[in-house]
Design an enzyme around this catalytic site. Structure first.
Site, short mmCIF file in Angstrom:
data_model
loop_
_atom_site.label_atom_id
_atom_site.label_comp_id
_atom_site.label_asym_id
_atom_site.label_seq_id
_atom_site.Cartn_x
_atom_site.Cartn_y
_atom_site.Cartn_z
N ASN A 176 -55.87 2.48 90.17
CA ASN A 176 -54.66 2.26 89.36
C ASN A 176 -54.84 1.01 88.52
O ASN A 176 -54.68 -0.11 89.01
CB ASN A 176 -53.45 2.16 90.30
CG ASN A 176 -52.16 1.89 89.56
OD1 ASN A 176 -52.13 1.87 88.34
ND2 ASN A 176 -51.09 1.67 90.31
N CYS A 226 -50.39 -0.01 86.61
CA CYS A 226 -49.06 -0.29 87.16
C CYS A 226 -48.32 -1.29 86.27
O CYS A 226 -48.82 -2.40 86.04
CB CYS A 226 -49.14 -0.84 88.59
SG CYS A 226 -47.49 -1.16 89.26
N LYS A 270 -49.75 6.29 98.59
CA LYS A 270 -49.09 5.13 97.97
C LYS A 270 -50.13 4.07 97.60
O LYS A 270 -51.06 3.81 98.36
CB LYS A 270 -48.05 4.55 98.94
CG LYS A 270 -47.39 3.28 98.45
CD LYS A 270 -46.59 3.46 97.16
CE LYS A 270 -46.21 2.12 96.54
NZ LYS A 270 -45.66 2.27 95.16
N GLY A 275 -44.64 13.70 90.46
CA GLY A 275 -44.02 12.49 91.02
C GLY A 275 -42.53 12.58 91.08
O GLY A 275 -41.94 13.11 92.05
N ILE A 285 -50.42 10.39 82.88
CA ILE A 285 -50.23 8.98 82.60
C ILE A 285 -49.43 8.31 83.74
O ILE A 285 -48.69 8.99 84.46
CB ILE A 285 -49.45 8.77 81.27
CG1 ILE A 285 -48.13 9.53 81.25
CG2 ILE A 285 -50.29 9.13 80.09
CD1 ILE A 285 -47.28 9.35 79.98
N ASN A 286 -49.62 7.01 83.84
CA ASN A 286 -48.72 6.23 84.68
C ASN A 286 -47.41 6.05 83.90
O ASN A 286 -47.26 6.57 82.79
CB ASN A 286 -49.37 4.88 85.01
CG ASN A 286 -48.86 4.32 86.34
OD1 ASN A 286 -47.66 4.41 86.65
ND2 ASN A 286 -49.75 3.75 87.12
C1 LIG Z 1 -41.07 5.18 92.73
C2 LIG Z 1 -42.41 5.32 92.09
C3 LIG Z 1 -43.50 4.63 92.65
C4 LIG Z 1 -44.78 4.74 92.06
N1 LIG Z 1 -45.84 4.10 92.64
C5 LIG Z 1 -47.10 4.26 92.14
C6 LIG Z 1 -48.24 3.69 92.79
O1 LIG Z 1 -48.13 3.04 93.84
N2 LIG Z 1 -49.46 3.88 92.22
C7 LIG Z 1 -49.63 4.60 91.06
O2 LIG Z 1 -50.75 4.76 90.58
N3 LIG Z 1 -48.57 5.19 90.45
C8 LIG Z 1 -47.32 5.03 90.96
N4 LIG Z 1 -46.25 5.65 90.34
C9 LIG Z 1 -46.47 6.44 89.11
C10 LIG Z 1 -46.59 7.94 89.42
O3 LIG Z 1 -47.67 8.21 90.28
C11 LIG Z 1 -46.75 8.76 88.10
O4 LIG Z 1 -47.90 8.31 87.42
C12 LIG Z 1 -45.56 8.60 87.16
O5 LIG Z 1 -44.34 8.51 87.87
C13 LIG Z 1 -45.46 9.77 86.14
O6 LIG Z 1 -45.34 11.01 86.78
P1 LIG Z 1 -43.90 11.72 87.10
O7 LIG Z 1 -43.13 11.74 85.83
O8 LIG Z 1 -44.25 13.06 87.64
O9 LIG Z 1 -43.24 10.84 88.13
C14 LIG Z 1 -44.97 5.54 90.90
C15 LIG Z 1 -43.86 6.24 90.36
C16 LIG Z 1 -42.61 6.14 90.94
C17 LIG Z 1 -41.46 6.91 90.34
#
Ligand SMILES: Cc1cc2nc3c(=O)[nH]c(=O)nc-3n(C[C@H](O)[C@H](O)[C@H](O)COP(=O)(O)O)c2cc1C
Length: 312
Positions: free
Chosen positions: A126, A129, A45, A264, A190-191
């Site tokens: 990161n 965000c 996290k 994710g 990507i984020n």
């Molecule tokens: C609930 C949630 C919390 C997240 N928290 C972070 C975080 O703390 N740091 C970060 O770099 N990305 C964070 N992300 C982004 C994910 O790591 C990822 O980049 C993004 O969700 C796209 O991938 P996915 O479609 O597989 O979820 C978060 C995503 C979600 C859904």
């Protein structure tokens, strides 16, 4: 059985499937479902210098083929991370990736300093965000912002540095090139993509934060396009994520140029998702005569006879 091992920035992974930051807590949230060792890696996290309570609820909303979140980097802070969270997974046979976020380049540097000698194999920075008032995606949206963070982190980091990019950048390949020339050892992308939903009755945004980051399957084609662009712009490895929910999605990411994938939102729909993805990748490689999954990296070619392809 195919060989699924990959190496990123000198760090060996037994398989290329990594739990994405923010979706897997500090590594033990899914222990009721499968052992941490099943994964290639885990991105922990997002951690900041001070503890953060995150944004006010509601901070999750459903969307077609995805979800919005505006969690806002809720975390106990770097001291508690090092003292309480990291020791619980320190001995485990999995690549540990610390994910850090600061409000200024100096804060990112301090976080990297604090991680020196800690039981993490990689630092994911990161700069993407969308849910915080200061820092976050603002750094990742411009070359100057991205470079200012990476320069400071590289001065202090004891581990290889993965820079996590935002789809909010006008030209993500340009940002990737800028952080590569500043010494980034890999990039991840990507984020989430900033979105919103509106409640029809109250005529207010569903999320208390008004906006939130879109993740899940809706993101996959955008992520694939960006992974393709970035992997053709830099020499450092690319970790692909955004909507990966199946082994086929993961293979597609490899073909676009990724050396590993993160998973994710798929975890929220099916906690076994990453384990299934590993099995499905293996099966796909077997039926397609692929011995080493790393051979799939960047193996797709564009229709270069299309006169418009250069506009990418
Ligand atoms: C609930 C949630 C919390 C997240 N928290 C972070 C975080 O703390 N740091 C970060 O770099 N990305 C964070 N992300 C982004 C994910 O790591 C990822 O980049 C993004 O969700 C796209 O991938 P996915 O479609 O597989 O979820 C978060 C995503 C979600 C859904």
């Amino acid at each position: 059985m195919a060989d699924l091992s990959v190496t990123i920035a000198g760090v060996p992974f037994k398989n290329p499937v990594i739990a994405a930051s923010g979706c897997f807590g500090f590594g033990l949230e899914y222990e009721d479902f499968f052992p941490l060792e099943a994964l290639g890696g885990v991105s922990l996290k997002g951690t900041t210098l001070e503890a953060r309570a995150g944004n006010r609820p509601p901070r999750i909303a459903e969307t077609p083929a995805g979800m919005l979140n505006s969690v806002g980097l809720q975390n106990p802070g770097i001291d508690a991370f090092l003292r309480e969270e990291l020791p619980k997974i320190a001995g485990r046979d999995v690549v540990r990736i610390a994910n850090i976020a600061g409000r200024s380049p100096a804060e990112y540097r301090e976080l990297a300093e604090r991680l020196r000698g800690a039981a993490v194999d990689l630092i994911e920075v990161n700069i993407s965000c969308p849910n915080v008032r200061e820092g976050g995606a603002a750094f990742g949206a411009t070359c100057e912002g991205a470079v200012s963070v990476v320069r400071e982190v590289k001065k202090a980091a004891g581990q290889p540095v993965v820079v996590k990019l935002t789809p909010a950048a006008a030209d993500i390949a340009e940002i990737a090139r800028a952080v590569e020339s500043e010494g980034a050892d890999a990039v991840s992308l990507i984020n989430t993509l900033l979105g919103m939903r509106i409640d029809l009755e109250s005529r207010r945004p569903v999320l208390r934060n008004n906006f939130g980051g879109l993740s899940g399957p809706a993101l996959l084609p955008v992520a694939l396009r960006m992974v393709w662009q970035v992997s053709h712009a830099v020499k450092i490895p690319v970790i692909g994520m955004g909507g990966v929910s199946s082994g086929r999605d993961a293979v597609e990411m490899f073909l676009a140029g990724a050396s590993a994938v993160q998973v994710g939102a798929a975890l929220f729909r099916d906690p076994f998702a990453p384990v299934k993805i590993i099995g499905e990748m293996n099966a796909w490689c077997d039926t397609h005569g692929v011995e080493y999954v790393r051979d799939l990296r960047g193996a797709a070619s564009l229709w270069e006879d299309d006169p418009d392809w250069r506009l990418l």
